[in-house]
Design a protein around this motif. Structure first.
Motif, short mmCIF file in Angstrom:
data_model
loop_
_atom_site.label_atom_id
_atom_site.label_comp_id
_atom_site.label_asym_id
_atom_site.label_seq_id
_atom_site.Cartn_x
_atom_site.Cartn_y
_atom_site.Cartn_z
N GLY A 12 0.82 -1.21 0.00
CA GLY A 12 0.00 0.00 0.00
C GLY A 12 0.85 1.25 0.00
N TRP A 13 0.27 2.32 0.53
CA TRP A 13 0.90 3.63 0.39
C TRP A 13 2.15 3.80 1.23
N LYS A 14 2.34 2.98 2.28
CA LYS A 14 3.54 3.14 3.11
C LYS A 14 4.80 2.70 2.38
N LEU A 15 4.66 1.81 1.40
CA LEU A 15 5.82 1.31 0.67
C LEU A 15 6.57 2.41 -0.07
N VAL A 16 5.86 3.49 -0.48
CA VAL A 16 6.49 4.52 -1.31
C VAL A 16 6.91 5.71 -0.46
N HIS A 17 7.07 5.52 0.86
CA HIS A 17 7.41 6.66 1.73
C HIS A 17 8.75 7.26 1.39
N GLY A 18 9.63 6.48 0.77
CA GLY A 18 10.95 7.01 0.42
C GLY A 18 10.96 7.78 -0.89
N PHE A 67 -5.88 6.54 -3.66
CA PHE A 67 -5.89 5.34 -4.50
C PHE A 67 -4.59 5.19 -5.28
N GLN A 68 -4.05 6.31 -5.74
CA GLN A 68 -2.80 6.29 -6.49
C GLN A 68 -1.65 5.81 -5.61
N LEU A 69 -1.57 6.34 -4.39
CA LEU A 69 -0.49 5.92 -3.49
C LEU A 69 -0.65 4.45 -3.08
N CYS A 70 -1.89 4.01 -2.91
CA CYS A 70 -2.11 2.60 -2.57
C CYS A 70 -1.66 1.66 -3.68
N SER A 71 -1.67 2.12 -4.91
CA SER A 71 -1.19 1.30 -6.02
C SER A 71 0.30 1.51 -6.26
N GLU A 72 0.97 2.15 -5.28
CA GLU A 72 2.43 2.34 -5.26
C GLU A 72 2.92 3.25 -6.37
N ASP A 73 2.07 4.20 -6.78
CA ASP A 73 2.48 5.23 -7.74
C ASP A 73 2.66 6.52 -6.96
#
Length: 644
Positions: A328-334, A560-566
């Motif tokens: 989800g969205w936490k994966l793209v925190h970096g 929704f965009q962040l949850c799809s790792e974009d």
């Protein structure tokens, strides 16, 4: 019990707020312009009748009253006009009509003219294009009362009277043109019984086309046989209208009748503003606003509950294995706060949007308070231009703050682009449109002096203020990101078709447009069909709903965009709500083909040119709202989770 009582108090506050808003809306059309005192007239006092531009909803090109060979006064004197009046094409001048307060006049002769070939051509063109003559008495516009067939329906008023009419006469198949050469004026006044002074509360006219006849040779004392000043009947023994033809003489006459009215001076604009049956208007707007509020509330509630659950889940992850399995969205925190491509252009557009937002908010407040009522001609446009200029300091501040957060160092360059990009594009389009209007010899063409004044306002005030704001904003400490950004960008996984950026952007603009499209219909009608727009209370409420809708729909799609790792949300957040401008332009195109009768190429170019400017401004405004909503949202959620 405590939560229930809190809910009751909250509901009570909402109800009270709704009552206050509705009362504000209900009374917002009753104008008393602060600072404008009523003028008292005694019996026999002269009344100054002024003439304004000739207007047509078929061409949208205004012309000066004396561009047609009407009866002129001994000396034509232009009235002082503000910046807004000049940009609107108003040309207010004196007239030969002589009124005296509460002294009726019957069959007063204005002048007698003989038409040459050029004058006949001019009159026929204006009659064919359905031009209307506009006049002013004591700051009240001239209106033509039209009584409806329904007995209970109120009288409808139309601004100005037609120059003439065309049609077939006496069985001839040939279409002929007839001029309105006799005007029956009605001046309504409210009398003070103590001082016997009166205030003008209405200015109406009924135009007639009459072929006047007279005895002997024409002179100042010639008696017109088609006019009887001793009877209430305006014209007797005249069965033929006045045709517009070469070498035909036309005698212009007028009557003046005075009627005492119970309408007070402070309420004299009510009859002018209620030109249409606005029951459907009110019902449609309220219905639309309630639907949008309901949808926005549901979306906000779902988002808050979902985010609360996500944050709680991420904060409970303790082991390394659990952290690796998270999604989800936490994966793209970096990567979520990695500066976007063309970040300086984004800063420029965000700063311009802040300038627009501040200008509109202040303008709305003044309009709701009654300072920008229709009685103050050109006041709305003048206020918007001046506020735009002075709000440049906020544009520079917002753009430089964002630019410094993106690790930029050339704040002067960004400030210059903020001060010149949007105004430069708008000025270029406006200059081309003004050249087209000037080619048609219309009074709507902005004079060189006014154009120079606009440039001075731009470069003399707006640009320096943008630099001042940029300097102040750049001196502030840079906004720190809640999480660290990785050196190597994370690869974005392949997205589902419904998460495609183009599809998501187009979908995001539908709801903001849906919040305003009904009100947009009435705004377009007031602009292009020459009617007053006066319900600023409703407009302010619609604007607030637009802000809420833009913010919430952009936050939802960003989530929704962040949850799809974009993590490329910067530009998409701006374009998501900004895409509502595309629907605005499409609706303007639909309105052009369904509601307007414009046939000339220049008039069509003017319409689409001005609507392109309006859509561009709407894009900048809504895009900025969506951007700041997502900016606040992303910083909030990533600062709420534990990230090692």
């Amino acid at each position: 019990m405590e939560s229930r009582s809190r809910s009751i108090r909250k509901s009570t506050c909402i109800v009270i707020l709704a009552i206050l808003v509705l009362s504000l809306i209900r009374t917002s059309h009753c104008f008393y312009l602060p600072g404008v005192a009523p003028e008292d007239f005694q019996k026999g006092d002269p009344l100054k009748v002024k003439v304004n531009k000739l207007t047509s909803i078929k061409t949208q090109l205004p012309y000066s009253y004396y561009s047609l060979p009407f009866c002129p006064p001994p000396k034509i004197v232009d009235s002082a006009e503000n910046l807004g009046e000049v940009l609107r094409g108003d040309r207010i001048e004196n007239s030969p009509y002589v009124f005296k307060m509460r002294e009726p006049q019957m069959c007063s002769v204005l002048c007698r003219i003989t038409l040459d070939t050029k004058a006949v051509k001019q009159f026929k063109e204006k009659i064919d294009d359905e031009y209307r003559v506009n006049m002013i008495l004591d700051n009240l516009p001239l209106v033509v009362p039209i009584r409806r067939q329904d007995q209970g329906s109120p009288t409808v008023y139309q601004l100005g009277y037609h120059v003439g009419l065309k049609g077939q006469y006496t069985g001839s198949k040939e279409e002929k043109f007839f001029i309105h050469n006799h005007l029956a004026f009605t001046v309504k006044y409210h009398r003070d019984p103590e001082t016997d002074s009166a205030r003008i509360v209405g200015f109406e006219v009924k135009p007639y086309s009459i072929k006047h006849e007279y005895e002997g040779k024409w002179s100042e004392n010639t008696r017109i046989t088609t006019c009887n000043p001793h009877t209430k009947r305006i014209v007797v023994n005249s069965n033929t209208p006045q045709e517009v033809d070469t070498n035909k003489e036309i005698i212009f006459t007028y009557d003046v009748e005075y009627q005492e009215s119970d309408v007070k001076w402070a309420s004299r604009w009510d009859a002018y503003l209620l030109m249409n049956d606005d029951q459907i208007h009110w019902f449609s707007i309220v219905n639309s606003l309630m639907i949008v509020l309901f949808l926005s509330g549901m979306v906000a509630m779902i988002m808050l509950r979902t985010l609360y659950r996500d944050i709680a889940k991420y904060n409970e992850l303790e082991t390394l294995e659990e952290a690796q399995e998270e999604a989800g969205w936490k994966l793209v925190h970096g990567d979520v706060f990695r500066p976007p491509s063309n970040s300086d252009v984004l800063c420029v557009y965000v700063g311009t949007g802040v300038q627009f937002l501040c200008m509109i908010l202040v303008t709305m407040i003044f309009a709701v308070l009654g300072f920008l009522s229709p009685s103050n001609r050109g006041g709305l446009m003048t206020a918007m231009l001046l506020l735009w200029v002075f709000m440049g300091i906020f544009a520079g501040y917002a753009s430089s703050r964002l630019y410094k957060m993106f690790k930029g160092s050339e704040w002067k360059k960004v400030s210059l682009r903020t001060a010149c990009l949007f105004p430069g594009i708008v000025f270029a389009i406006f200059f081309v449109l003004n050249a087209l209007i000037w080619g048609q010899k219309s009074s709507g063409a902005v004079p060189f002096g006014t154009m120079f004044a606009l440039v001075v306002l731009w470069f003399g005030i707006s640009v320096p203020l943008v630099f001042v704001g940029g300097y102040i904003g750049f001196r502030k400490p840079a906004i720190e990101d809640p999480v660290k950004t990785n050196k190597i960008p994370r690869q974005i996984p392949e997205q589902a078709w419904y998460m495609n950026s183009n599809f998501s952007i187009l979908i995001g603009g539908i709801l903001p447009f849906g919040a305003v499209f009904i009100e947009l219909f009435f705004i377009l009608t007031s602009i292009w069909l020459n009617q007053f727009y006066y319900i600023f209370g409703f407009l302010f409420l619609v604007f607030i709903i637009l802000l809420i809708t833009c913010a919430e729909i952009t936050i939802v799609l960003c989530y929704f965009q962040l949850c799809s790792e974009d993590y490329l949300w910067w530009w998409r957040s701006y374009l998501t709500s900004g895409s509502s401008a595309l629907y605005l332009f499409l609706y303007a195109t639909f309105y052009f083909f369904t509601k307007l009768e414009i046939t000339k190429l220049v008039s069509g170019l003017l319409y689409f040119g001005y609507m392109l400017i309006a859509s561009y401004a709407f894009f900048v405004l809504t895009g900025t709202i969506g951007f700041y909503a997502c900016f606040w949202f992303t910083r909030l959620i990533y600062s709420s989770v534990k990230i090692d």
